[in-house]
Design an enzyme around this catalytic site. Structure first.
Site, mmCIF file in Angstrom:
data_model
loop_
_atom_site.group_PDB
_atom_site.id
_atom_site.type_symbol
_atom_site.label_atom_id
_atom_site.label_comp_id
_atom_site.label_asym_id
_atom_site.label_seq_id
_atom_site.Cartn_x
_atom_site.Cartn_y
_atom_site.Cartn_z
ATOM 1 N N HIS A 106 -34.515 -68.476 -63.736
ATOM 2 C CA HIS A 106 -35.584 -68.419 -64.732
ATOM 3 C C HIS A 106 -35.961 -66.963 -64.952
ATOM 4 O O HIS A 106 -36.059 -66.188 -64.002
ATOM 5 C CB HIS A 106 -36.818 -69.186 -64.226
ATOM 6 C CG HIS A 106 -37.950 -69.147 -65.198
ATOM 7 N ND1 HIS A 106 -38.014 -70.012 -66.264
ATOM 8 C CD2 HIS A 106 -39.019 -68.330 -65.300
ATOM 9 C CE1 HIS A 106 -39.099 -69.727 -66.980
ATOM 10 N NE2 HIS A 106 -39.731 -68.720 -66.409
ATOM 11 N N SER A 145 -47.442 -72.854 -63.680
ATOM 12 C CA SER A 145 -46.837 -73.356 -64.924
ATOM 13 C C SER A 145 -45.312 -73.241 -64.856
ATOM 14 O O SER A 145 -44.577 -74.218 -65.079
ATOM 15 C CB SER A 145 -47.403 -72.532 -66.093
ATOM 16 O OG SER A 145 -46.634 -72.691 -67.246
ATOM 17 N N LYS A 201 -42.217 -76.617 -63.976
ATOM 18 C CA LYS A 201 -41.011 -76.997 -64.736
ATOM 19 C C LYS A 201 -39.754 -76.843 -63.883
ATOM 20 O O LYS A 201 -38.831 -77.645 -63.972
ATOM 21 C CB LYS A 201 -40.929 -76.146 -66.008
ATOM 22 C CG LYS A 201 -41.987 -76.574 -67.035
ATOM 23 C CD LYS A 201 -42.127 -75.609 -68.184
ATOM 24 C CE LYS A 201 -42.878 -74.372 -67.780
ATOM 25 N NZ LYS A 201 -43.570 -73.656 -68.817
HETATM 26 N N1 URA Z 1 -44.222 -69.014 -69.060
HETATM 27 C C1 URA Z 1 -44.621 -70.258 -68.698
HETATM 28 O O1 URA Z 1 -43.841 -71.195 -68.680
HETATM 29 N N2 URA Z 1 -45.919 -70.423 -68.340
HETATM 30 C C2 URA Z 1 -46.813 -69.419 -68.336
HETATM 31 O O2 URA Z 1 -47.941 -69.640 -67.987
HETATM 32 C C3 URA Z 1 -46.375 -68.141 -68.734
HETATM 33 C C4 URA Z 1 -45.063 -67.963 -69.085
#
Ligand code: URA
Length: 431
Positions: A82, A183, A187
């Protein structure tokens, strides 16, 4: 439990319990807690912060708010990466086929671009026919069959984060480390990979402007992943200038293909190989870091990675002719930016470069904006290059909008001076 009591607890600066966080996320996802209460809570978090335990609980609660992709039926260790987002960052397009070509299983769900940073899914969509929307079963079958799939978010992955992020966006509560970390990690945890490398960008083209902030974010994300049983590494890499030379969807596919042919720019190759070598170690394919790097350079130079990319594009329905003739991806209408003085390139403001590409139509200002796949910027020089007055600094691939504005942004983004500076690209590794 009452939401107002939890807001008050955070307002007074106390840590929330796992049960309280779970209650908030479950009920907010179901629409049982209104946006105005969560807005108040977010602002309280903004000012009072969250400790690592709360951030971990938040990441897990958001990950479990939707589908948890289970990749365990695929043999071996599944790897993912990521990037926190930068300009010209096309690493996934190269790294995925590269790793799959030496036996790793690369299962990647990517995002779209918004603002000045691009998104892998938009870039892949510049290949006619490439299907970014696979069903979870098809995504898994493809990883099993050819070792790689790169798709948009499949299934209902972390819906709580989607809702919360949209609210953060309009309540000025995006830029706080525990919320960013939870956040991103919600994911990643829901996407199912066993080993993850995070490329945390630092510099004026990135979310994190200082090394100190980037390190804090990286450490927290590594901790969240590790506590959930994932193998984690974070590297902090510079976004003081765009990565590689090309910015824009088709242009970045073009540069990725050049790199897969073993002819990539040094900075792009270095970051890709660094991330790849960590993942090869985690996947038990090559534990010796330097040997892993050698193996990856070989696969870039002998055509294995390129052929895996062709296989990926074919299986996901893309037109492989444009991979064989990547100039088809670029606009034929060109404009140029010339140097107004002689000297060394001392700085290239990546944020302004990203904005310039966006003005040409390469990116969106709102989610609904149409993007032009064939437009963008080819920067001829990197920091440290010597230029003479009148040299071409950048070629612009254009359509019908933003040309003068983009030229001005590019000229202002480039600082020419008398000092030959060196860029340190890989600034730190956190295991
Ligand atoms: N990218 C994300 O997925 N979440 C965030 O809070 C900031 C960047």
């Amino acid at each position: 439990m009452h939401t107002v009591d939890i807001i008050m607890k955070k307002r007074e600066g106390h840590a929330l319990s796992q049960e309280e966080i779970k209650y908030l996320i479950e009920n907010y996802t179901l629409g049982k807690i209104p946006d105005y209460q969560i807005s108040a809570l977010l602002m309280a978090i903004y000012f009072k912060g969250m400790n690592d335990e709360e951030a971990k609980d938040l990441a897990n609660a958001m990950a479990h708010s939707g589908d948890m992709i289970d990749l365990s039926s695929i043999e071996g260790i599944k790897v993912d990466k990521h990037s926190t987002g930068g300009v010209g960052d096309k690493v996934t397009l190269i790294l995925g086929p590269l790793l799959a070509s030496v036996g790793a299983k690369f299962a990647k769900m990517s995002g779209r671009g918004l603002g000045h940073t691009g998104g892998t899914i938009d870039k892949l969509e510049s290949i006619p026919g490439y299907n970014v929307e696979l069903k979870v079963e098809d995504f898994m079958k493809q990883v099993k069959d050819i070792g790689i799939a790169i798709v948009g978010q499949t299934g209902d992955v972390a819906p709580a984060d989607k809702k919360l992020y949209a609210l953060r966006d309009v309540t000025a509560t995006v830029d706080i480390i525990p919320l960013i970390a939870s956040s991103i990690m919600s994911k990643k945890l829901a996407s199912g990979a066993d080993a993850i490398v995070l490329d945390v960008k630092v510099g004026h083209g990135a979310f994190m402007k200082t090394l100190e902030e980037a390190e804090k974010l990286a450490k927290l994300m590594v901790e969240i992943g590790r506590l959930s049983g994932r193998k984690m590494t974070a590297i902090l890499t510079g976004m003081d200038e765009p990565l590689g030379h090309k910015i824009g969807n088709g242009l970045e596919i073009y540069e990725a293909i050049e790199t897969l042919h073993g002819k990539g720019p040094k900075d792009l190759v270095d970051v890709t190989v660094e991330i790849g070598a960590h993942l090869l170690g985690d996947a038990n394919i090559e534990k010796d870091f330097n040997q892993a790097k050698i193996l990856l350079h070989q696969a870039l130079n002998d055509g294995r990675a390129y052929h895996k990319f062709i296989e990926l594009v074919k299986v996901q329905g893309g037109d492989t002719n444009v991979i064989k003739q990547p100039e088809l991806l670029l606009s034929k209408k060109l404009e140029y930016v010339y140097a107004k003085e002689s000297g060394y390139i001392e700085d290239i403001n990546a944020l302004e470069m990203g904005k310039a590409a966006m003005r040409l139509g390469a990116g969106r200002e709102t989610k609904e904006d149409q993007i032009y796949m064939e437009v963008g910027i080819d920067l001829h020089h990197k920091i440290g290059s010597k230029v003479e007055k009148g040299d071409v600094l950048a070629t612009l691939y254009v359509r019908d909008k933003g040309i003068e504005e983009a030229k001005n942004l590019i000229l202002n983004a480039l600082t020419i001076g008398q000092h030959q500076k060196e860029v340190v690209l890989i600034k730190k590794t956190i295991k």
